[in-house]
Enzyme design. Structure first.
Site, PDB file in Angstrom:
ATOM      1  N   LYS A 132       0.820  -1.215   0.000  1.00  0.00           N
ATOM      2  CA  LYS A 132       0.000   0.000   0.000  1.00  0.00           C
ATOM      3  C   LYS A 132       0.858   1.271   0.000  1.00  0.00           C
ATOM      4  CE  LYS A 132      -3.976  -2.161   2.343  1.00  0.00           C
ATOM      5  NZ  LYS A 132      -4.889  -2.083   3.499  1.00  0.00           N
ATOM      6  N   TYR A 192     -12.443  -2.513  -2.884  1.00  0.00           N
ATOM      7  CA  TYR A 192     -13.002  -2.443  -1.523  1.00  0.00           C
ATOM      8  C   TYR A 192     -14.501  -2.195  -1.571  1.00  0.00           C
ATOM      9  CZ  TYR A 192      -8.310  -2.455   0.571  1.00  0.00           C
ATOM     10  OH  TYR A 192      -7.050  -2.812   1.001  1.00  0.00           O
ATOM     11  N   PHE A 247     -15.522   5.211   6.816  1.00  0.00           N
ATOM     12  CA  PHE A 247     -14.088   5.368   6.557  1.00  0.00           C
ATOM     13  C   PHE A 247     -13.731   5.263   5.071  1.00  0.00           C
ATOM     14  CE2 PHE A 247     -14.604   0.802   7.634  1.00  0.00           C
ATOM     15  CZ  PHE A 247     -14.026   0.212   6.509  1.00  0.00           C
ATOM     16  N   ASN A 293      -2.055   0.427   7.034  1.00  0.00           N
ATOM     17  CA  ASN A 293      -1.589  -0.870   7.538  1.00  0.00           C
ATOM     18  C   ASN A 293      -0.757  -1.637   6.505  1.00  0.00           C
ATOM     19  OD1 ASN A 293      -3.598  -1.624   5.820  1.00  0.00           O
ATOM     20  ND2 ASN A 293      -4.950  -2.477   7.376  1.00  0.00           N
ATOM     21  N   HIS A 295      -2.109  -5.333   1.682  1.00  0.00           N
ATOM     22  CA  HIS A 295      -3.372  -6.062   1.518  1.00  0.00           C
ATOM     23  C   HIS A 295      -3.049  -7.482   1.093  1.00  0.00           C
ATOM     24  CE1 HIS A 295      -7.167  -7.519  -0.130  1.00  0.00           C
ATOM     25  NE2 HIS A 295      -6.466  -7.892  -1.180  1.00  0.00           N
ATOM     26  N   GLU A 347      -9.535 -11.146  -7.217  1.00  0.00           N
ATOM     27  CA  GLU A 347      -8.572 -10.036  -7.066  1.00  0.00           C
ATOM     28  C   GLU A 347      -7.382 -10.188  -8.018  1.00  0.00           C
ATOM     29  OE1 GLU A 347      -7.657  -9.955  -2.881  1.00  0.00           O
ATOM     30  OE2 GLU A 347      -9.668  -9.233  -2.357  1.00  0.00           O
TER      31      GLU A 347
HETATM   32  P1  ATP Z   1      -7.031  -5.688   3.436  1.00  0.00           P
HETATM   33  O1  ATP Z   1      -8.370  -6.050   2.814  1.00  0.00           O
HETATM   34  O2  ATP Z   1      -6.519  -4.337   2.988  1.00  0.00           O
HETATM   35  O3  ATP Z   1      -6.045  -6.795   3.300  1.00  0.00           O
HETATM   36  P2  ATP Z   1      -8.006  -6.522   5.976  1.00  0.00           P
HETATM   37  O4  ATP Z   1      -8.545  -7.680   5.209  1.00  0.00           O
HETATM   38  O5  ATP Z   1      -7.106  -6.813   7.127  1.00  0.00           O
HETATM   39  O6  ATP Z   1      -7.243  -5.519   5.005  1.00  0.00           O
HETATM   40  P3  ATP Z   1     -10.625  -5.348   5.893  1.00  0.00           P
HETATM   41  O7  ATP Z   1     -11.629  -5.510   6.973  1.00  0.00           O
HETATM   42  O8  ATP Z   1     -10.812  -6.116   4.609  1.00  0.00           O
HETATM   43  O9  ATP Z   1      -9.191  -5.615   6.509  1.00  0.00           O
HETATM   44  O10 ATP Z   1     -10.543  -3.789   5.547  1.00  0.00           O
HETATM   45  C1  ATP Z   1      -9.968  -3.326   4.345  1.00  0.00           C
HETATM   46  C2  ATP Z   1      -9.194  -2.062   4.613  1.00  0.00           C
HETATM   47  O11 ATP Z   1     -10.108  -1.015   4.953  1.00  0.00           O
HETATM   48  C3  ATP Z   1      -8.249  -2.158   5.806  1.00  0.00           C
HETATM   49  O12 ATP Z   1      -6.985  -2.682   5.465  1.00  0.00           O
HETATM   50  C4  ATP Z   1      -8.148  -0.725   6.234  1.00  0.00           C
HETATM   51  O13 ATP Z   1      -7.196  -0.035   5.414  1.00  0.00           O
HETATM   52  C5  ATP Z   1      -9.533  -0.201   5.953  1.00  0.00           C
HETATM   53  N1  ATP Z   1     -10.383  -0.275   7.151  1.00  0.00           N
HETATM   54  C6  ATP Z   1     -11.067  -1.349   7.586  1.00  0.00           C
HETATM   55  N2  ATP Z   1     -11.751  -1.086   8.709  1.00  0.00           N
HETATM   56  C7  ATP Z   1     -11.487   0.224   8.989  1.00  0.00           C
HETATM   57  C8  ATP Z   1     -11.896   1.113  10.016  1.00  0.00           C
HETATM   58  N3  ATP Z   1     -12.728   0.734  10.990  1.00  0.00           N
HETATM   59  N4  ATP Z   1     -11.398   2.370   9.981  1.00  0.00           N
HETATM   60  C9  ATP Z   1     -10.582   2.773   9.002  1.00  0.00           C
HETATM   61  N5  ATP Z   1     -10.153   1.985   7.981  1.00  0.00           N
HETATM   62  C10 ATP Z   1     -10.601   0.721   7.988  1.00  0.00           C
HETATM   63 MG    MG Z   2      -9.739  -7.502   3.461  1.00  0.00          MG
END
Ligand code: ATP
Ligand code: MG
Length: 155
Positions: A11, A51, A59, A114, A117, A128
């Site tokens: 990212k 997403y 968010f 974070n 992904h 994806e």
């Molecule tokens: P990713 O899909 O990016 O691998 P993940 O699977 O760990 O991450 P998801 O729940 O799929 O987490 O959320 C996708 C992304 O959306 C997160 O990586 C984060 O950047 C963002 N995100 C998720 N929840 C929140 C929140 N409560 N506040 C802010 N950003 C969030």
């Molecule tokens: Mg995810």
């Protein structure tokens, strides 16, 4: 055994912080095989597709601006149970809660910024990978897998 492919995105925060090499190093060190890799800038449309399930979340605008802020690196990696292996390597979504030893646990203090992904299921991985890579951009190559896996695992 079950060889899988999974999609990884390095990212914008990892790109800004110069952590792309560290992340790729961990993936290689683990024994995962890179079968596709490229740099690209996600536009808003691609972020929305990727997403999609969070489109209505409060968010989402922040996530959209963040993910399209700088180029990213997209990778496809392959290995036995690669999807769950990479998810464990990246750690919990919130960097503050992610365990030490994971990529997020070692380098992130944020729930949005974070760093990485990774696909979380076989179905999502397939979708994806197709979203980010054309068939001809994925390269099947012979690596000396006997150094990574036991002979029965390779059957
Ligand atoms: P990713 O899909 O990016 O691998 P993940 O699977 O760990 O991450 P998801 O729940 O799929 O987490 O959320 C996708 C992304 O959306 C997160 O990586 C984060 O950047 C963002 N995100 C998720 N929840 C929140 C929140 N409560 N506040 C802010 N950003 C969030
Ligand atoms: Mg995810």
């Amino acid at each position: 055994m079950r060889f899988e492919r999974t999609l990884i995105l390095i990212k914008p925060d990892a790109m800004q912080r110069g952590l792309a090499g560290e992340i790729i190093k961990r993936i290689e060190n683990k024994g995962l095989k890179i079968v596709g890799i490229k740099m690209l800038k996600m536009d808003k449309k691609l972020v929305e597709e990727h997403y999609n399930k969070y489109k209505e979340k409060p968010f989402f605008p922040v996530l959209e601006r963040f993910m399209s802020s700088t180029p990213i690196i997209a990778m496809v990696v392959e290995g036995i149970e690669a999807i769950s292996v990479v998810r464990r390597m990246i750690g919990k979504t919130n960097g503050r809660e992610a365990e030490s030893g994971t990529i997020r646990g070692d380098f992130s203090m944020s729930i949005s910024k974070n760093l990485i992904h990774a696909s979380d299921s076989e179905e999502n991985a397939r979708e994806e990978i197709n979203r980010f890579f054309k068939e001809e951009e994925l390269i099947s190559w012979k690596r000396i897998d006997e150094i990574i896996y036991s002979e029965d695992e390779l059957e």
